[in-house]
Motif scaffolding. Structure first.
Motif: not given
Length: 297
Positions: A148-153, A132-133, A64-74, A211-217
């Protein structure tokens, strides 16, 4: 009227014909990343795959190919905690688990869960929160498995249209689901969700799917139609072309984030919740842009 023998031959031909059309090739993801931190260090990676308090990873395994993004709470910065430490360590742990083969492609929630519980067991407490996504492409089955957990996606785009996407998870306005580690004795005062609460899905992909994976920014500053306009500029499936498009998308989102007169998706959502808000949302931005291609060693 067909005889039983004739009918049997027709069925056999149909089955064989269907099998002959099955794509036996392995698929893979060609992925490029780009991002911007809120501190204006444009496109600069900090401490590994981190843009500001965002973090990401791209990993390959034989299955498999695996990727992920996460957004730390400032907000943790107000308490002397670097928010990027939590999101960055979470993603690095996910990456290591994938490279070690300690995952099941059809269960991305499992990758997130194992990573999170490793953080909980650290001898030195690692405080923080993060969305995290996780996106996994099973090479042989051609299925995309996501958590997907939260508002990344993520978005899956085919023929210029969004054909599959993540669902945003919010407790209430601007308060997404998140993984957390709080100081001892303060667990009840910090919002924390279980990795099992992540929204999971499976989807059959095709060669050429984007496939576009991104944080909420990104998603807070660019609506779908703007993202699709940028993706139309992607003419080739080579890495350089993908990288250029990822940079174009991230740069446009970054510019819009600081436009006080722009009615951003975030501002529209705020208005829908009774708040008088206008303009972009200054934030860290992380974009992973992938194309489904035939697997090559």
């Amino acid at each position: 009227m067909l005889s039983v023998l004739s009918y049997g031959r027709l069925v056999a031909r149909a089955v064989i014909g269907g099998l002959s059309q099955t794509d036996s090739r392995d698929y893979s993801l060609v992925t490029a990343s780009c991002g911007f931190g809120k501190d204006f260090r444009k496109g600069i990676l900090k401490k590994g795959m981190c843009y500001g308090d965002d973090a990401c990873f791209i990993a390959r395994h034989r299955s498999a190919d695996v990727l992920g993004v996460a957004d730390g709470v400032g907000g943790w910065r107000d308490y002397g905690v670097d928010p990027s430490q939590f999101s960055g360590t979470l993603m690095k742990t996910c990456e290591r688990l994938v490279k070690e083969g300690r995952f099941v492609p059809s269960n991305p929630v499992g990758v997130l869960t194992t990573s999170y519980y490793e953080l909980l067991q650290n001898k030195v407490p690692l405080l923080g929160d993060s969305t995290a996504c996780i996106v996994v492409l099973d090479r042989q089955s051609h299925r995309l498995h996501t958590a997907n957990l939260g508002d990344s996606g993520f978005l899956v785009v085919r023929g210029g249209e969004v054909v599959h996407r993540s669902d945003e998870q919010q407790h209430y306005f601007n308060t997404p689901f998140q993984l957390s580690i709080a100081p001892p004795g303060a667990e009840g005062a910090v919002l924390s969700d279980s990795p099992d609460a992540a929204d999971s899905s499976s989807f059959d992909v095709q060669l050429g799917d984007i496939i576009l994976t991104a944080t909420d920014g990104l998603f807070d500053n660019m609506p779908d139609y703007m993202i699709l306009q940028e993706l139309k500029k992607l003419k080739n499936t080579n890495y350089e072309s993908i990288q250029q498009t990822a940079q174009s998308i991230a740069k446009q989102a970054h510019v819009l984030a600081y436009d006080p007169n722009y009615m951003s998706p975030f501002a529209q959502f705020a208005c829908d919740n009774g708040l008088n808000v206008r303009g972009g949302k200054p934030d860290d931005i992380t974009v992973l842009l992938s194309i489904v291609a035939e697997y090559t060693d």
